[in-house]
Design an enzyme around this catalytic site. Structure first.
Site, short mmCIF file in Angstrom:
data_model
loop_
_atom_site.label_atom_id
_atom_site.label_comp_id
_atom_site.label_asym_id
_atom_site.label_seq_id
_atom_site.Cartn_x
_atom_site.Cartn_y
_atom_site.Cartn_z
N MET A 30 -41.27 -23.66 30.63
CA MET A 30 -40.59 -24.94 30.43
C MET A 30 -41.22 -26.02 31.30
O MET A 30 -40.62 -27.06 31.56
CB MET A 30 -39.09 -24.81 30.71
CG MET A 30 -38.37 -23.95 29.68
SD MET A 30 -36.63 -24.36 29.45
CE MET A 30 -35.98 -24.05 31.09
N HIS A 34 -45.73 -23.96 38.71
CA HIS A 34 -46.00 -23.63 40.11
C HIS A 34 -46.81 -22.34 40.14
O HIS A 34 -47.20 -21.80 39.08
CB HIS A 34 -44.69 -23.50 40.90
CG HIS A 34 -43.70 -22.59 40.25
ND1 HIS A 34 -43.84 -21.22 40.21
CD2 HIS A 34 -42.53 -22.86 39.61
CE1 HIS A 34 -42.80 -20.68 39.59
NE2 HIS A 34 -42.00 -21.65 39.20
N HIS A 37 -45.96 -19.41 37.79
CA HIS A 37 -46.48 -19.52 36.42
C HIS A 37 -47.97 -19.22 36.39
O HIS A 37 -48.46 -18.50 35.50
CB HIS A 37 -46.26 -20.92 35.87
CG HIS A 37 -44.83 -21.33 35.74
ND1 HIS A 37 -44.25 -22.28 36.55
CD2 HIS A 37 -43.86 -20.94 34.88
CE1 HIS A 37 -42.99 -22.45 36.20
NE2 HIS A 37 -42.72 -21.66 35.20
N GLN A 61 -30.98 -23.54 25.23
CA GLN A 61 -30.61 -22.56 26.26
C GLN A 61 -29.87 -23.19 27.43
O GLN A 61 -29.53 -22.50 28.39
CB GLN A 61 -31.84 -21.81 26.76
CG GLN A 61 -32.81 -22.61 27.61
CD GLN A 61 -34.08 -21.86 27.88
OE1 GLN A 61 -34.88 -21.60 26.98
NE2 GLN A 61 -34.28 -21.45 29.14
N GLY A 147 -42.19 -13.59 34.30
CA GLY A 147 -41.99 -13.28 35.71
C GLY A 147 -40.68 -12.54 35.94
O GLY A 147 -39.66 -12.82 35.29
N ARG A 184 -40.47 -18.57 43.95
CA ARG A 184 -40.99 -19.79 43.35
C ARG A 184 -40.18 -20.13 42.09
O ARG A 184 -39.93 -19.26 41.26
CB ARG A 184 -42.46 -19.62 42.97
CG ARG A 184 -43.40 -19.47 44.15
CD ARG A 184 -43.74 -20.81 44.77
NE ARG A 184 -44.66 -20.67 45.89
CZ ARG A 184 -45.93 -21.04 45.86
NH1 ARG A 184 -46.45 -21.56 44.77
NH2 ARG A 184 -46.69 -20.91 46.92
N SER A 185 -39.78 -21.38 41.97
CA SER A 185 -38.99 -21.82 40.83
C SER A 185 -39.20 -23.31 40.63
O SER A 185 -39.34 -24.06 41.61
CB SER A 185 -37.50 -21.55 41.07
OG SER A 185 -36.70 -22.17 40.07
N SER A 186 -39.21 -23.74 39.38
CA SER A 186 -39.30 -25.17 39.09
C SER A 186 -38.13 -25.92 39.70
O SER A 186 -38.24 -27.10 40.05
CB SER A 186 -39.36 -25.40 37.58
OG SER A 186 -40.46 -24.72 37.02
N ARG A 187 -36.99 -25.25 39.82
CA ARG A 187 -35.79 -25.90 40.36
C ARG A 187 -35.90 -26.17 41.85
O ARG A 187 -35.12 -26.97 42.39
CB ARG A 187 -34.55 -25.04 40.08
CG ARG A 187 -34.24 -24.88 38.60
CD ARG A 187 -33.07 -23.92 38.39
NE ARG A 187 -32.92 -23.57 37.00
CZ ARG A 187 -32.21 -24.25 36.12
NH1 ARG A 187 -31.58 -25.33 36.50
NH2 ARG A 187 -32.14 -23.86 34.85
#
Length: 280
Positions: A30, A34, A37, A61, A147, A184-187
């Site tokens: 999405m 980072h 990904h 979603q 992941g 690691r997370s986009s958030r």
């Protein structure tokens, strides 16, 4: 790196790859990419002839409209990152390409989609299955990489693949963490300065709980971890469950499962973070 926005452009590319006998890997994302990904893409490129990455913020979603609105969108930066590591192609469709008509499909994959995230985010996994199955149809990959931070999602997608008889192999890859342990997370880009300082406590306490599991029951481990995390400013546990890694059903005794696995969701301020840990 080739960039495609329409199904027709993508289909033409895939057809050419197939003519050359290439094995096609796929990494759906999405965006707001980072190192987590990128680690998937690097592995996909290493193990296959080419890798297609999609960037698409899927509206079906999100059960919280605010969450959809604030989800980070950084397509230009994502494109540069993907090109820098040799990604074969980027598919960045508009909503109309993925959903030319409203997707009314309802998937029935059983209990793996009903617990934890399924309980707290009703409709979320059905939306995930809608978009992933649609992307599988468009990309026609041999395999897809995900992941393990999204531990439950992988189980749900494998169940979906069985239900729709998809030939796509779903490959799970280890969680990539920051130096301080935060997954690691986009958030993570949405965290306040204080929140970013406190968020690594999630993994710290999960790691400590492995030691407690030698003496305490799963229920007692859950209670202790929850109490410690809730005592930290900005953190609030939404749920922490210890389940069988395959069925995702809760266990009451360690001997109830050969692969007990802890899955947690914690609010750090207003940002919802997930993580998980194996006790085997």
């Amino acid at each position: 790196m080739n960039i495609y926005k329409t199904a027709e452009e993508l289909r033409s590319f895939v057809t050419e790859e197939r003519k050359q006998g290439h094995r096609i890997a796929f990494v759906p994302t999405m965006g707001a990419l980072h190192e987590g990904h990128l680690s998937l893409v690097r592995r996909a490129l290493k193990e296959n002839d080419c890798c297609i990455v999609s960037v698409f913020v899927n509206p079906t979603q999100f059960n919280n409209p605010r969450d959809l609105e604030t989800y980070p969108r950084t397509l230009d930066a994502d494109s540069r990152l993907l090109a820098s590591i040799g990604t074969t192609a980027l598919f960045a469709p508009e909503v109309e390409t993925i959903y030319p008509e409203p997707d009314t499909r309802v998937f029935h994959v059983g209990a793996v989609a009903e617990v934890m995230e399924g309980k707290y985010r009703p409709g979320h996994f059905n939306g995930v299955m809608q978009v992933v199955s649609r992307l599988f149809d468009l990309v026609q990959p041999d395999c897809a990489y995900f992941g393990e931070k999204d531990f439950q999602q992988i189980a749900v997608l494998r169940a979906m693949a069985r239900e729709i008889k998809s030939p796509v192999e779903i490959i799970a890859c280890p969680i990539v963490r920051e130096e301080d342990g935060l997954a690691r997370s986009s958030r993570n880009t949405l965290l306040s300065e204080e929140g970013r300082a406190q968020a690594p406590n999630i993994y710290r306490i999960l790691s400590e709980s492995r030691t407690w599991s030698k003496e305490l029951s799963p229920k007692a481990v859950i209670e202790r971890a929850t109490q410690l995390l809730d005592a930290i400013p900005t953190l609030r546990v939404e749920y922490f469950e210890i389940v069988d890694a395959d069925t995702l059903q809760p266990i009451t005794r360690w001997e109830d499962s050969p692969k007990p696995h802890g899955c947690i969701t914690v609010y750090c301020g207003e940002v919802r973070l997930i993580d998980n840990i194996a006790y085997y």
